[in-house]
Design an enzyme around this catalytic site. Structure first.
Site, PDB file in Angstrom:
ATOM      1  N   LYS A   1       6.040  52.577  17.715  1.00  0.00           N
ATOM      2  CA  LYS A   1       5.771  53.420  16.555  1.00  0.00           C
ATOM      3  C   LYS A   1       4.260  53.462  16.347  1.00  0.00           C
ATOM      4  CE  LYS A   1       6.697  54.106  11.666  1.00  0.00           C
ATOM      5  NZ  LYS A   1       7.480  53.700  10.496  1.00  0.00           N
TER       6      LYS A   1
ATOM      7  N   ARG B   1       5.228  61.295   3.760  1.00  0.00           N
ATOM      8  CA  ARG B   1       4.695  60.559   2.607  1.00  0.00           C
ATOM      9  C   ARG B   1       4.939  61.353   1.320  1.00  0.00           C
ATOM     10  NH1 ARG B   1       0.373  57.394   5.781  1.00  0.00           N
ATOM     11  NH2 ARG B   1       1.838  56.565   7.330  1.00  0.00           N
TER      12      ARG B   1
ATOM     13  N   GLU C   1       6.206  45.886  23.571  1.00  0.00           N
ATOM     14  CA  GLU C   1       7.071  46.001  22.386  1.00  0.00           C
ATOM     15  C   GLU C   1       8.537  46.145  22.819  1.00  0.00           C
ATOM     16  OE1 GLU C   1       6.487  45.733  19.226  1.00  0.00           O
ATOM     17  OE2 GLU C   1       4.363  46.113  18.856  1.00  0.00           O
TER      18      GLU C   1
ATOM     19  N   LYS D   1       8.300  56.899  18.588  1.00  0.00           N
ATOM     20  CA  LYS D   1       7.982  57.732  17.439  1.00  0.00           C
ATOM     21  C   LYS D   1       6.485  57.839  17.261  1.00  0.00           C
ATOM     22  CE  LYS D   1       8.569  57.430  12.501  1.00  0.00           C
ATOM     23  NZ  LYS D   1       9.134  56.712  11.403  1.00  0.00           N
TER      24      LYS D   1
ATOM     25  N   SER E   1       8.118  64.187  10.635  1.00  0.00           N
ATOM     26  CA  SER E   1       7.870  65.211   9.619  1.00  0.00           C
ATOM     27  C   SER E   1       6.738  66.174  10.005  1.00  0.00           C
ATOM     28  CB  SER E   1       7.559  64.537   8.286  1.00  0.00           C
ATOM     29  OG  SER E   1       6.442  63.676   8.406  1.00  0.00           O
TER      30      SER E   1
END
Ligand code: PBG
Length: 324
Positions: free
Chosen positions: A194, A204, A231, A246, A272
């Protein structure tokens, strides 16, 4: 050799297509907000709403009827319910947990119900964890909050929890807490890679975030590629059932790397800002929205994502002719 021979008709192109889009591979992220009477539009995400509990159920039902594979729920509490440790996130009657319970009651096992497991929506400072005396995000104190939150979400009815805060060790503590509470069947969708991305800007607004500053001390630097493999190794070792990359489109190289190595299903999140970019250009008539939606989703699948979280999930399912 004439490669054009396999491009001559729609039927031949369909026959040789290597990547297919299906509604069942798409997951719809949804927002539920406390203290509103009517669904509220999100200015930077035209067509996406902050739902009331009732409108949330209706939207989830519609998506499920269109064949969408899962629903990922984000909660937006009242401002006065935010505090330093994100208490509302672990309150069984908090906005997110109440919505999960309601959705599970209404939809049962007809869909895969997923919950965002993070504190940023619930903290007054907007960070994904709790802060230490110096105002830094305290990794291990945050893990204790995530463990508690995972159990509350599982009890509320989530089939899958999605720890998205990028704390080290988050998958392990969540898995252990779920198992200790008897929730062995609840799966963990790890936000594995991420990145600290400008593409979360509209989100947000969607969650009425109060964040000052940025998340660069816990989310990944966009400059780095191999770090995502580290990760991934950690998340798999800690017990991740699914892993995610992401944002999606700016990170297809990372997605491809992760997909080559992961032996669990790989998801990608068309976030988004990716949605907003398509909407803004389409609103100007600068590109064809529907073609762009299908092309970006196809590209994300082609790069290696089996599952795609996208605000277009229901729309794409409709374009693909889904529905019962
Ligand atoms: C953290 C979280 C974020 C998103 C999903 N989970 C925000 C962030 O990391 O700042 C962003 C999703 C999107 O932009 O669509 N709870």
């Amino acid at each position: 050799m004439r490669p054009r021979r396999l491009r001559t008709t729609p039927a031949v192109r369909r026959l040789v297509a290597q990547t297919r889009l299906h509604p069942a591979d798409l997951i719809l992220p949804v927002f539920v907000r406390d203290g509103i009477e009517e669904p509220q539009p999100i200015t930077s995400m035209p067509g996406v709403l902050q739902h009331t509990p009732d409108s949330l159920v209706a939207a989830a039902r519609e998506a499920v009827d269109l064949g969408v594979g899962g629903i990922m729920v984000f909660g937006v509490p009242r401002d006065e319910d935010k505090d330093g440790v994100g208490t509302c996130g672990t309150d069984p009657d908090g906005v997110l947990n109440a919505a999960l319970r309601r959705l599970r009651d209404e939809l049962g096992d007809r869909t895969v119900l997923m919950s965002d497991l993070c504190l940023d929506e619930f903290t007054d400072h907007g960070h994904c964890g709790v802060l230490d005396d110096h105002g830094r995000v305290d990794n291990d104190a945050t893990l204790e909050r995530y463990a508690e939150m995972a159990v509350v979400q599982a009890e509320a009815g989530a089939h899958v929890v999605g720890p998205s805060g990028m704390m080290d060790g988050q998958v392990r503590v969540v898995r252990q807490a779920l198992d200790a509470a008897g929730h062995q069947d609840v799966a963990v969708l790890a936000y594995t890679a991420k990145y600290a991305s400008a593409a979360y800007g509209p989100f947000r607004e969607a969650v009425a975030s109060t964040l000052q500053g940025d998340r660069a001390t816990y989310q990944q630097d966009p400059a780095n590629r191999t770090e995502s493999l580290r990760e991934l190794a950690l998340d798999l070792e800690e017990g991740a059932d699914l892993v995610m990359v992401k944002p999606a489109l700016p990170y297809l190289d990372v997605l491809s790397d992760v997909a080559a190595l992961a032996d669990v299903p790989v998801a990608a999140y068309q976030v988004s800002g990716e949605y907003a970019m398509i909407e803004a250009a389409a609103a100007h008539g600068w590109l064809d929205r529907d073609r762009m939606v299908l092309e970006t989703l196809t590209s994300i699948r082609r790069a290696g994502a089996q599952l795609v979280l996208t605000y277009y999930a229901a729309h794409a399912a409709r374009l693909l002719g889904g529905g019962s």
